[in-house]
Motif scaffolding. Structure first.
Motif, PDB file in Angstrom:
ATOM      1  N   ALA A   1       0.816  -1.210   0.000  1.00 26.76           N
ATOM      2  CA  ALA A   1       0.000   0.000   0.000  1.00 26.76           C
ATOM      3  C   ALA A   1       0.853   1.264   0.000  1.00 26.76           C
ATOM      4  CB  ALA A   1      -0.935   0.009   1.206  1.00 26.76           C
ATOM      5  N   VAL A   2       2.012   1.236   0.650  1.00 24.62           N
ATOM      6  CA  VAL A   2       2.878   2.425   0.681  1.00 24.62           C
ATOM      7  C   VAL A   2       3.944   2.383  -0.407  1.00 24.62           C
ATOM      8  CG1 VAL A   2       2.488   2.892   3.113  1.00 24.62           C
ATOM      9  CG2 VAL A   2       4.435   1.490   2.435  1.00 24.62           C
ATOM     10  N   ARG A   3       3.783   1.492  -1.363  1.00 18.62           N
ATOM     11  CA  ARG A   3       4.609   1.432  -2.570  1.00 18.62           C
ATOM     12  C   ARG A   3       6.067   1.063  -2.338  1.00 18.62           C
ATOM     13  NH1 ARG A   3       2.575   3.601  -7.223  1.00 18.62           N
ATOM     14  NH2 ARG A   3       0.372   4.102  -7.057  1.00 18.62           N
ATOM     15  N   LEU A   4       6.360   0.241  -1.342  1.00 18.60           N
ATOM     16  CA  LEU A   4       7.711  -0.278  -1.178  1.00 18.60           C
ATOM     17  C   LEU A   4       7.918  -1.491  -2.072  1.00 18.60           C
ATOM     18  CD1 LEU A   4       8.158  -0.004   2.694  1.00 18.60           C
ATOM     19  CD2 LEU A   4       9.020   1.549   0.944  1.00 18.60           C
ATOM     20  N   ILE A   5       6.808  -2.154  -2.433  1.00 16.36           N
ATOM     21  CA  ILE A   5       6.807  -3.362  -3.269  1.00 16.36           C
ATOM     22  C   ILE A   5       5.732  -3.156  -4.341  1.00 16.36           C
ATOM     23  CG2 ILE A   5       6.097  -5.792  -3.210  1.00 16.36           C
ATOM     24  CD1 ILE A   5       8.535  -6.005  -1.902  1.00 16.36           C
TER      25      ILE A   5
ATOM     26  N   ARG B   1      14.494  -5.980   2.401  1.00 18.34           N
ATOM     27  CA  ARG B   1      15.556  -6.152   1.406  1.00 18.34           C
ATOM     28  C   ARG B   1      14.878  -6.451   0.084  1.00 18.34           C
ATOM     29  NH1 ARG B   1      18.253 -10.016   4.862  1.00 18.34           N
ATOM     30  NH2 ARG B   1      17.522 -11.466   3.300  1.00 18.34           N
ATOM     31  N   HIS B   2      15.057  -5.544  -0.899  1.00 19.75           N
ATOM     32  CA  HIS B   2      14.382  -5.705  -2.181  1.00 19.75           C
ATOM     33  C   HIS B   2      15.239  -5.090  -3.277  1.00 19.75           C
ATOM     34  CE1 HIS B   2      11.086  -6.159  -4.954  1.00 19.75           C
ATOM     35  NE2 HIS B   2      11.021  -4.861  -5.189  1.00 19.75           N
ATOM     36  N   GLU B   3      15.442  -5.826  -4.351  1.00 20.23           N
ATOM     37  CA  GLU B   3      16.214  -5.373  -5.512  1.00 20.23           C
ATOM     38  C   GLU B   3      17.606  -4.890  -5.132  1.00 20.23           C
ATOM     39  OE1 GLU B   3      13.740  -2.489  -7.417  1.00 20.23           O
ATOM     40  OE2 GLU B   3      12.393  -4.015  -8.223  1.00 20.23           O
ATOM     41  N   GLY B   4      18.286  -5.644  -4.266  1.00 16.54           N
ATOM     42  CA  GLY B   4      19.662  -5.335  -3.895  1.00 16.54           C
ATOM     43  C   GLY B   4      19.815  -4.139  -2.981  1.00 16.54           C
ATOM     44  N   ARG B   5      18.747  -3.708  -2.344  1.00 13.52           N
ATOM     45  CA  ARG B   5      18.791  -2.534  -1.471  1.00 13.52           C
ATOM     46  C   ARG B   5      17.983  -2.814  -0.216  1.00 13.52           C
ATOM     47  NH1 ARG B   5      15.957   3.202  -2.525  1.00 13.52           N
ATOM     48  NH2 ARG B   5      16.844   4.234  -0.724  1.00 13.52           N
ATOM     49  N   GLU B   6      18.441  -2.274   0.905  1.00 15.95           N
ATOM     50  CA  GLU B   6      17.677  -2.430   2.141  1.00 15.95           C
ATOM     51  C   GLU B   6      16.942  -1.135   2.434  1.00 15.95           C
ATOM     52  OE1 GLU B   6      18.032  -4.275   6.561  1.00 15.95           O
ATOM     53  OE2 GLU B   6      19.797  -3.255   5.791  1.00 15.95           O
ATOM     54  N   ARG B   7      15.626  -1.252   2.639  1.00 12.74           N
ATOM     55  CA  ARG B   7      14.796  -0.103   3.016  1.00 12.74           C
ATOM     56  C   ARG B   7      14.466  -0.228   4.495  1.00 12.74           C
ATOM     57  NH1 ARG B   7      12.007   2.493  -1.192  1.00 12.74           N
ATOM     58  NH2 ARG B   7      11.714   4.038   0.454  1.00 12.74           N
ATOM     59  N   ILE B   8      14.663   0.845   5.248  1.00 16.23           N
ATOM     60  CA  ILE B   8      14.345   0.881   6.679  1.00 16.23           C
ATOM     61  C   ILE B   8      13.327   2.001   6.868  1.00 16.23           C
ATOM     62  CG2 ILE B   8      15.243   1.159   9.008  1.00 16.23           C
ATOM     63  CD1 ILE B   8      18.022   0.421   7.771  1.00 16.23           C
ATOM     64  N   VAL B   9      12.113   1.639   7.289  1.00 21.73           N
ATOM     65  CA  VAL B   9      11.062   2.640   7.467  1.00 21.73           C
ATOM     66  C   VAL B   9      10.391   2.456   8.819  1.00 21.73           C
ATOM     67  CG1 VAL B   9      10.634   2.902   4.994  1.00 21.73           C
ATOM     68  CG2 VAL B   9       9.346   1.217   6.270  1.00 21.73           C
ATOM     69  N   ILE B  10       9.908   3.568   9.367  1.00 19.90           N
ATOM     70  CA  ILE B  10       9.141   3.567  10.607  1.00 19.90           C
ATOM     71  C   ILE B  10       7.690   3.868  10.235  1.00 19.90           C
ATOM     72  CG2 ILE B  10       8.861   4.607  12.895  1.00 19.90           C
ATOM     73  CD1 ILE B  10      11.571   3.285  12.557  1.00 19.90           C
ATOM     74  N   VAL B  11       6.765   3.064  10.703  1.00 22.21           N
ATOM     75  CA  VAL B  11       5.349   3.202  10.361  1.00 22.21           C
ATOM     76  C   VAL B  11       4.770   4.433  11.054  1.00 22.21           C
ATOM     77  CG1 VAL B  11       3.088   2.094  10.452  1.00 22.21           C
ATOM     78  CG2 VAL B  11       5.141   0.702  10.117  1.00 22.21           C
TER      79      VAL B  11
ATOM     80  N   VAL C   1       8.343   7.037   7.861  1.00 23.40           N
ATOM     81  CA  VAL C   1       9.576   7.824   7.945  1.00 23.40           C
ATOM     82  C   VAL C   1      10.676   6.946   7.358  1.00 23.40           C
ATOM     83  CG1 VAL C   1      11.219   8.938   9.493  1.00 23.40           C
ATOM     84  CG2 VAL C   1       8.782   8.958  10.039  1.00 23.40           C
ATOM     85  N   ASP C   2      11.332   7.431   6.325  1.00 23.42           N
ATOM     86  CA  ASP C   2      12.341   6.632   5.630  1.00 23.42           C
ATOM     87  C   ASP C   2      13.704   6.862   6.257  1.00 23.42           C
ATOM     88  OD1 ASP C   2      13.694   5.047   3.875  1.00 23.42           O
ATOM     89  OD2 ASP C   2      13.060   6.094   2.072  1.00 23.42           O
ATOM     90  N   ASN C   3      14.278   5.817   6.876  1.00 26.24           N
ATOM     91  CA  ASN C   3      15.616   5.873   7.472  1.00 26.24           C
ATOM     92  C   ASN C   3      16.610   5.046   6.672  1.00 26.24           C
ATOM     93  OD1 ASN C   3      14.659   7.460   9.566  1.00 26.24           O
ATOM     94  ND2 ASN C   3      14.195   5.698  10.854  1.00 26.24           N
ATOM     95  N   SER C   4      16.306   4.783   5.399  1.00 32.00           N
ATOM     96  CA  SER C   4      17.146   3.930   4.567  1.00 32.00           C
ATOM     97  C   SER C   4      18.448   4.623   4.218  1.00 32.00           C
ATOM     98  CB  SER C   4      16.426   3.587   3.261  1.00 32.00           C
ATOM     99  OG  SER C   4      15.180   3.021   3.522  1.00 32.00           O
ATOM    100  N   PRO C   5      19.529   3.835   4.073  1.00 36.08           N
ATOM    101  CA  PRO C   5      20.766   4.425   3.560  1.00 36.08           C
ATOM    102  C   PRO C   5      20.561   4.819   2.105  1.00 36.08           C
ATOM    103  CG  PRO C   5      20.979   2.046   3.775  1.00 36.08           C
ATOM    104  CD  PRO C   5      19.662   2.422   4.368  1.00 36.08           C
TER     105      PRO C   5
END
Length: 175
Positions: free
Chosen positions: A56-60, A97-107, A125-129
């Motif tokens: 729903a939040v478009r990470l996938i 972990r998706h498409e060779g990248r790690e996404r770190i988000v806070i709901v 809140v996106d805390n991804s590198p």
């Protein structure tokens, strides 16, 4: 003659401050979409499935990809591997972990329906590198348009460049 941004196009410092304040305010369309997404979301005390939320939040791209990522151990909530049916709450940390990248988000918000990108960004809140830089070099094996079909010699040279044939001269035993 005092410069006016409206009439002659020159910048007025007071107008610039007003524009900055207007840009910080949420666009009315985005605010309406957020309200609609929250209305369709869970009631107080309810939760949302993790596979549904990351879709729903478009990470996938698809919900089934979200479920597959959960089953494959690519989704962690608060440090724990989770099943697709795991319930999310506001404040949870989701690592994907998706498409060779790690996404770190806070709901920040729980939604069930897929929303547009400007609304989706308001839900976490996106805390991804930062993503790794793309290579400026063209990939090996791209042929110029109009050069025709590669010959056997061309194919062998490409394989040697790619390292498919292994070490040595690239020739196999035989004749």
């Amino acid at each position: 003659m005092a410069p006016h941004a409206d009439e002659d196009g020159t910048a007025d410092p007071h107008n610039t401050v007003q524009r900055a304040d207007a840009e910080q305010a949420v666009d009315p369309k985005v605010a309406a979409a957020i309200a609609a997404a929250e209305a369709a979301g869970p009631a107080n005390g309810e939760s949302v499935r993790v596979d549904s939320w990351i879709w729903a939040v478009r990470l996938i791209k698809t919900r089934s990809l979200g479920a597959t990522a959960c089953k494959g151990g690519h989704v962690r909530v608060n440090g724990q591997n989770v099943k697709p049916s795991h319930s999310l709450r506001v404040g949870d940390e989701v690592r994907l972990r998706h498409e060779g990248r790690e996404r770190i988000v806070i709901v920040k918000r729980l939604i069930r329906k897929r929303v547009g990108a400007p609304v989706a960004v308001q839900c976490y809140v996106d805390n991804s590198p930062p993503p790794p830089p793309r290579e400026a070099v063209a990939p090996i094996g791209i042929r110029d348009r109009g050069t025709g079909r590669p010959t056997k010699r061309d194919r062998r040279e490409l394989e040697r460049l790619r390292g498919i044939m292994g070490g040595g001269t690239g020739r196999t035993g035989g004749h």
